[in-house]
Design a protein around this motif. Structure first.
Motif, short mmCIF file in Angstrom:
data_model
loop_
_atom_site.label_atom_id
_atom_site.label_comp_id
_atom_site.label_asym_id
_atom_site.label_seq_id
_atom_site.Cartn_x
_atom_site.Cartn_y
_atom_site.Cartn_z
N MET A 1 1.21 -1.03 -0.36
CA MET A 1 0.07 -0.04 0.03
C MET A 1 0.65 1.16 -0.02
O MET A 1 1.33 1.33 0.50
CB MET A 1 -0.97 0.17 1.36
N ASP A 2 0.93 2.38 -0.50
CA ASP A 2 1.53 3.96 -0.67
C ASP A 2 0.60 4.32 0.24
O ASP A 2 -0.15 4.84 0.41
CB ASP A 2 0.80 3.79 -2.22
N VAL A 3 1.53 4.98 0.98
CA VAL A 3 1.21 5.87 2.11
C VAL A 3 1.07 7.02 1.32
O VAL A 3 2.46 7.52 1.32
CB VAL A 3 1.18 5.67 3.47
N VAL A 4 0.17 8.50 0.96
CA VAL A 4 0.56 9.30 0.23
C VAL A 4 -0.04 10.20 1.22
O VAL A 4 -0.92 11.12 1.84
CB VAL A 4 -0.23 9.20 -0.74
N PHE A 5 1.43 11.18 1.42
CA PHE A 5 1.35 12.16 2.59
C PHE A 5 0.37 14.07 1.60
O PHE A 5 0.95 14.02 0.60
CB PHE A 5 2.99 13.04 3.31
N VAL A 27 4.81 8.67 0.52
CA VAL A 27 5.22 9.43 -0.73
C VAL A 27 4.96 10.70 -0.40
O VAL A 27 3.65 11.39 0.52
CB VAL A 27 4.26 8.66 -2.24
N PHE A 28 6.06 11.85 -1.47
CA PHE A 28 5.48 13.48 -0.94
C PHE A 28 5.38 13.46 -2.00
O PHE A 28 6.03 13.23 -3.19
CB PHE A 28 5.95 13.62 0.25
N LEU A 29 5.12 14.83 -2.63
CA LEU A 29 5.19 16.03 -3.68
C LEU A 29 6.12 17.45 -3.10
O LEU A 29 5.36 18.47 -2.71
CB LEU A 29 3.75 16.52 -4.09
N PRO A 30 7.19 16.88 -3.53
CA PRO A 30 8.32 18.92 -3.48
C PRO A 30 7.82 19.87 -4.29
O PRO A 30 8.26 20.71 -4.31
CB PRO A 30 9.27 17.97 -2.94
N LEU A 31 6.92 19.45 -5.37
CA LEU A 31 6.58 20.42 -6.31
C LEU A 31 8.07 20.81 -6.48
O LEU A 31 7.77 22.24 -6.67
CB LEU A 31 6.04 21.21 -5.85
N ALA A 32 9.35 20.15 -7.00
CA ALA A 32 10.44 20.46 -6.93
C ALA A 32 10.96 19.51 -8.16
O ALA A 32 10.42 18.54 -7.96
CB ALA A 32 11.31 21.49 -5.80
N ALA A 33 11.91 20.24 -8.85
CA ALA A 33 13.26 18.98 -9.79
C ALA A 33 13.71 18.24 -8.90
O ALA A 33 14.36 17.44 -9.13
CB ALA A 33 13.52 19.35 -10.89
N ASP A 34 14.24 18.36 -7.66
CA ASP A 34 15.30 17.65 -6.64
C ASP A 34 14.97 18.66 -5.57
O ASP A 34 14.08 18.97 -5.37
CB ASP A 34 16.98 18.63 -7.04
N LEU A 35 15.92 18.14 -4.15
CA LEU A 35 15.90 18.36 -2.83
C LEU A 35 16.45 19.67 -2.56
O LEU A 35 16.66 19.88 -1.29
CB LEU A 35 15.67 17.05 -2.17
N THR A 36 17.19 20.61 -3.78
CA THR A 36 17.12 21.32 -2.39
C THR A 36 17.07 22.70 -2.42
O THR A 36 17.75 23.15 -1.33
CB THR A 36 18.20 22.68 -4.82
N GLN A 37 15.64 22.17 -1.95
CA GLN A 37 14.60 23.25 -1.20
C GLN A 37 13.87 22.55 -0.28
O GLN A 37 13.76 23.25 0.41
CB GLN A 37 14.17 24.45 -1.77
#
Length: 320
Positions: A1-5, A27-37
């Motif tokens: 099962m996928d747990v989506v935040f 799982v989460f959506l950072p709304l970015a192309a990487d984790l720089t922010q």
């Protein structure tokens, strides 16, 4: 099962602690192309506790100038809190697609209660990615402010304890938790915009079972308010949580995930579920709450952009 935040892209410290206490991964959506922010998420991603679904650079480039224009404008008018709050509340989406200059013209016209000459036509369709990114930046700034204020309060409490000669300053004047619920601000708009981004990222296209998990009371209640059918599948308060470094943490988290999977097929008796989750004995002392609802109905898609069939929504929290 996928747990989506959901429906946040900035995962603050409290949310990280809570999610990692209950679930082995999410799982989460950072709304970015990487984790720089989002440097604080890097350790969680490296050990596969958090699984990011990134946004393409080309998609981000579409809204970059408008995000910058908004942030620059907000910085210029940060002293005018009343007008800025009114603007965000009344017209949350910036709909222009031409660049910073027309946006500035539109914003100034709105603040003056007028319609700019270039915007007499019906407004264009809003871009949920723009709104969600601004929400992410705002949440990050609010967390930094709350942390700074918290440190200031600790110093103030310690100073007054010393002046009074308290022998146990930590317990002499405990202050109650005043942490804000970020989901309480523009709750419906947050969910709608996040869900639109989730559809775009194909999060809802997967055939595997998934549960949407939030730490926000406001978000959980907003979803319930926009369904035609709600099944209260589980609600356990004061449950023992096997937090970080507890011997049974992973096994307990797997139990929580297994229980959520079972709830897809119908409610589970709270007493039986609590007995199952409390079966592991160790020295852990943290307690929390888990609520799960099965919701469905056309308003979920119409009002919140969420799937309207058999959606499992969960809220988790830790006791202060």
């Amino acid at each position: 099962m996928d747990v989506v935040f959901f429906p946040f892209s900035h995962v603050d410290e409290t949310q990280r602690i809570t999610m990692t206490a209950f679930f082995p991964s999410f799982v989460f959506l950072p709304l970015a192309a990487d984790l720089t922010q989002s440097p604080e998420m890097v350790p969680l991603v490296e050990n596969e506790t958090a699984i990011p679904v990134f946004t393409s650079k080309s998609r981000l480039d579409e809204v970059a100038s408008r995000v910058n224009a908004w942030m620059n404008w907000a910085a210029m008018h940060q002293g005018n809190a009343h007008n800025l709050k009114s603007l965000i509340r009344d017209t949350p989406y910036l709909t222009d697609h031409l660049g910073p200059a027309p946006i500035e013209s539109e914003l100034r016209a709105r603040m003056a209660g007028k319609t700019a000459q270039n915007f007499e036509a019906p407004p264009k369709k809003s871009d949920p990615l723009l709104f969600s990114i601004i929400a992410r930046l705002t949440d990050a700034q609010n967390e930094a402010i709350d942390q700074a204020m918290g440190e200031l309060e600790k110093k103030r409490t310690a100073l007054f304890s010393q002046l009074r000669g308290d022998t146990d300053p930590e317990n002499s004047r405990r202050t109650g938790s005043s942490r804000r619920d970020p989901g309480a601000v523009m709750t419906r708009e947050r969910i709608r915009a996040w869900a639109a981004c989730a559809w775009e990222a194909n999060l809802f296209a997967k055939q595997d079972p998934q549960v949407l998990v939030t730490t926000s009371t406001a978000v959980f209640e907003q979803v319930s308010a926009n369904t035609s059918r709600v099944i209260n599948a589980l609600d356990i308060d004061g449950i023992k949580v096997h937090e970080k470094d507890c011997d049974n943490q992973l096994d307990w988290q797997i139990q929580v995930t297994t229980l959520c999977e079972a709830l897809i097929h119908g409610p589970v008796d709270d007493t039986r579920a609590q007995k199952m989750l409390n079966s592991m004995d160790d020295a852990c002392t943290q307690t929390g709450r888990i609520q799960v609802q099965m919701v469905e109905g056309p308003d979920l898609r119409k009002q919140l952009n969420l799937p309207g069939q058999g959606l499992l929504v969960c809220r988790v929290s830790l006791a202060p």
